[in-house]
Design an enzyme around this catalytic site. Structure first.
Site, PDB file in Angstrom:
ATOM      1  CD  GLU A 152      -4.239   7.327  10.264  1.00 53.26           C
ATOM      2  OE1 GLU A 152      -3.777   8.370  10.757  1.00 53.26           O
ATOM      3  OE2 GLU A 152      -3.839   6.194  10.591  1.00 53.26           O
ATOM      4  CD  GLU A 162      -1.176   3.932   8.249  1.00 52.98           C
ATOM      5  OE1 GLU A 162      -0.862   4.337   9.391  1.00 52.98           O
ATOM      6  OE2 GLU A 162      -1.395   4.667   7.288  1.00 52.98           O
ATOM      7  NE  ARG A 178      -3.196   2.498   2.877  1.00 52.00           N
ATOM      8  CZ  ARG A 178      -3.054   3.322   3.917  1.00 52.00           C
ATOM      9  NH1 ARG A 178      -2.302   2.961   4.954  1.00 52.00           N
ATOM     10  NH2 ARG A 178      -3.661   4.470   3.947  1.00 52.00           N
ATOM     11  CE1 TYR A 223       0.900   2.515  13.564  1.00 52.94           C
ATOM     12  CE2 TYR A 223      -1.101   3.674  12.924  1.00 52.94           C
ATOM     13  CZ  TYR A 223       0.107   3.112  12.597  1.00 52.94           C
ATOM     14  OH  TYR A 223       0.539   3.130  11.297  1.00 52.94           O
TER      15      TYR A 223
HETATM   16  C1  FCB Z   1      -0.579   7.015  10.901  1.00 54.42           C
HETATM   17  C2  FCB Z   1      -0.221   7.587   9.542  1.00 54.42           C
HETATM   18  C3  FCB Z   1       1.096   7.087   8.997  1.00 54.42           C
HETATM   19  C4  FCB Z   1       2.147   6.991  10.077  1.00 54.42           C
HETATM   20  C5  FCB Z   1       1.612   6.211  11.262  1.00 54.42           C
HETATM   21  C6  FCB Z   1       2.620   6.012  12.364  1.00 54.42           C
HETATM   22  O1  FCB Z   1      -1.449   7.894  11.566  1.00 54.42           O
HETATM   23  O2  FCB Z   1      -1.235   7.290   8.612  1.00 54.42           O
HETATM   24  O3  FCB Z   1       1.484   7.920   7.939  1.00 54.42           O
HETATM   25  O4  FCB Z   1       2.564   8.242  10.432  1.00 54.42           O
HETATM   26  O5  FCB Z   1       0.476   6.855  11.782  1.00 54.42           O
END
Ligand code: FCB
Length: 478
Positions: free
Chosen positions: A173, A379, A84, A304
């Protein structure tokens, strides 16, 4: 059993599961003044004193623009099955409007052809935060016209690459674009205007809807169109009514503001009420919600760490610990009565608490809220202070543990009925981490910033084995 514990049973994924890695244009490409590219808001922001750690910029980044062939070869060596990446809007349409620059598109044609030749499925993100500066000068995302400009740009890229790329993501995002870009100002363009941040959110939604329609008007119907949301997993500090109300408010501002119109064609009533002192929402015009509410082929989730909140009176002096950078301005319009807390537990180098149960909960939430919609983890990953040892090898057992825990959470969700088709590790390689500059290393591949040499970390080798076998290797083999 805790998520991080070893199991005797192998953790195996469905055969078609995609094992990917993710990057974005400004974070890796460099070559910011080549082949007709013009500045984006991130070029301007990073070159403004005091905005990024050490004044660092993406001017060179990891020079992917010139090294893409080697980077694709490395992905192939690692056995990745998907990649991606994002398109730099101002490389393709330098003024943000009008005809495309073919040399700009040619770079992405070459990249895609290289990926396809190696059997790696490309997934394109059209917008990963780098608005052409000319469009910001004309008002940026708080200005309605930017949504129409995005649709035009989407059509250009869809026409150029729709024949060879099946997976499309409109926006990455949009929460960060709207609320960090125009609210707290820790991201480009660095504005701090709560009303403008909500306006930006609406126009990003509109851009997504119009962009989806534009893509579909020029692409083969087999292609998939999605959006990647950093939907927060918002948890209450306690079960008191005040803390539960704080969850409602932050859930609306983090999630409902996007998935409401996108998945259901309406903003949550509770959001409109909670923000009524900040904005009157009069820029939501007739027909906008219909335009935004396009059927999706998939949903991308970026995860995250979870978010822990309470009513502000629980601890009025507590610093805002929402993990979104230091600013005197809040990215949460109308939420002065909410306090943010650090989730207990081990943290990564970003200060983000490691909690794979959040990923599981997020997936199960969208499995319920968007039944039948395929999900991708677009992500997930962790920053650590990685350093090569005396042999030049980079051992990152913490990242392996992080990936292991989160992939197990994904597998558990699949077992409970979630339709998750793939996982994109953030990130393929160390890169420009926005306001943190090059301080935070998220890569599975280490980049020596003096030479730009790439060295797979032990996590890359661990992930490679997972990708090749479809089964998570045990931690001790890493
Ligand atoms: C996300 C972003 C990516 C990177 C990660 C750690 O929010 O989409 O670009 O910065 O965090």
């Amino acid at each position: 059993m805790p998520e991080s514990a070893q199991t005797a049973n192998p953790v195996t994924f469905p055969p078609a599961f995609l094992w990917g890695a993710a990057t974005s244009a400004y974070q890796i490409e460099g070559a910011v003044r080549e082949d007709g590219r013009t500045p984006s808001i991130w070029d301007t922001f990073s070159h403004t004193p005091g905005k990024t750690a050490g004044g660092e910029t993406g001017d060179i980044a990891v020079d992917h623009y010139h090294r893409y062939r080697d980077d694709v070869a490395l992905m192939a060596e690692l056995g990745l099955t998907a990649y991606r990446f994002s398109i730099s809007w101002s490389r393709v349409q330098p003024t943000g409007r009008g005809p495309a620059v073919q040399v700009g598109l040619d770079f992405y044609r070459r990249l895609v052809d290289e990926l396809l030749a190696k059997g790696i499925k490309p997934a394109i993100t059209l917008y990963h935060w780098d608005l052409p500066q000319e469009l910001e000068d004309a008002g940026g995302w708080p200005e309605r016209d930017t949504a129409y400009r995005f649709a035009e740009y989407a059509q250009i890229v869809g026409e150029a690459l729709g024949d060879r790329v099946e997976q499309w993501i409109t926006l990455n995002e949009p929460w960060c674009s709207a609320f960090l870009g125009y609210g707290s100002g820790v991201h480009a363009p660095g504005r701090t205007d709560p009303a403008a941040s909500l306006k930006a959110a609406h126009h990003l939604n509109l851009a997504h809807g119009l962009g989806t329609t534009a893509l579909r008007s020029v692409m083969p119907t087999r292609n998939s169109v999605a959006i990647s949301l950093n939907s927060s997993v918002v948890r209450p500090l306690s079960q008191t009514p005040g803390d539960l109300a704080a969850v409602r408010k932050i859930d609306d501002l983090a999630n409902g503001v996007f998935h409401g119109p996108i998945l259901r064609g309406a903003y949550p009533e509770t959001l409109l009420t909670a923000t009524s002192k900040v904005t009157d929402w009069s820029y939501v015009l007739d027909g906008d919600l219909r335009a935004i509410h396009q059927p999706l082929d998939a949903l991308g989730l970026n995860y995250y760490t979870p978010t822990l909140v309470s009513a502000a009176d629980a601890d009025p002096k507590a610093p805002r610990a929402d993990g979104h950078g230091a600013s005197d301005h809040s990215p949460w319009p109308g939420a002065e009565d909410v306090a943010f807390h650090q989730t207990p537990g081990e943290r990564t180098e970003m200060g983000w608490t490691i909690d794979p149960t959040g990923l599981h909960d997020l997936i199960m939430r969208y499995t319920k809220e968007a039944p039948g919609l395929p999900l991708y983890i677009t992500e997930n990953g962790a920053a650590y202070d990685d350093k090569p040892d005396s042999d030049g090898r980079v051992h990152d057992p913490e990242r392996i543990a992080y990936l292991h825990g989160h992939l197990r959470a994904v597998r558990r969700a699949i077992a409970e009925g979630a339709d998750i088709r793939g996982y994109y590790l953030w990130s393929l390689m160390d890169n420009f981490e926005w306001a943190y500059g090059y301080e935070k290393r998220f890569g599975a591949v280490y980049v020596d910033y003096a030479t730009l040499a790439r060295t797979p970390k032990s996590s890359a080798l661990w992930y490679s084995q997972a990708a090749r076998t479809g089964t998570l290797p045990a931690l001790e083999t890493a």
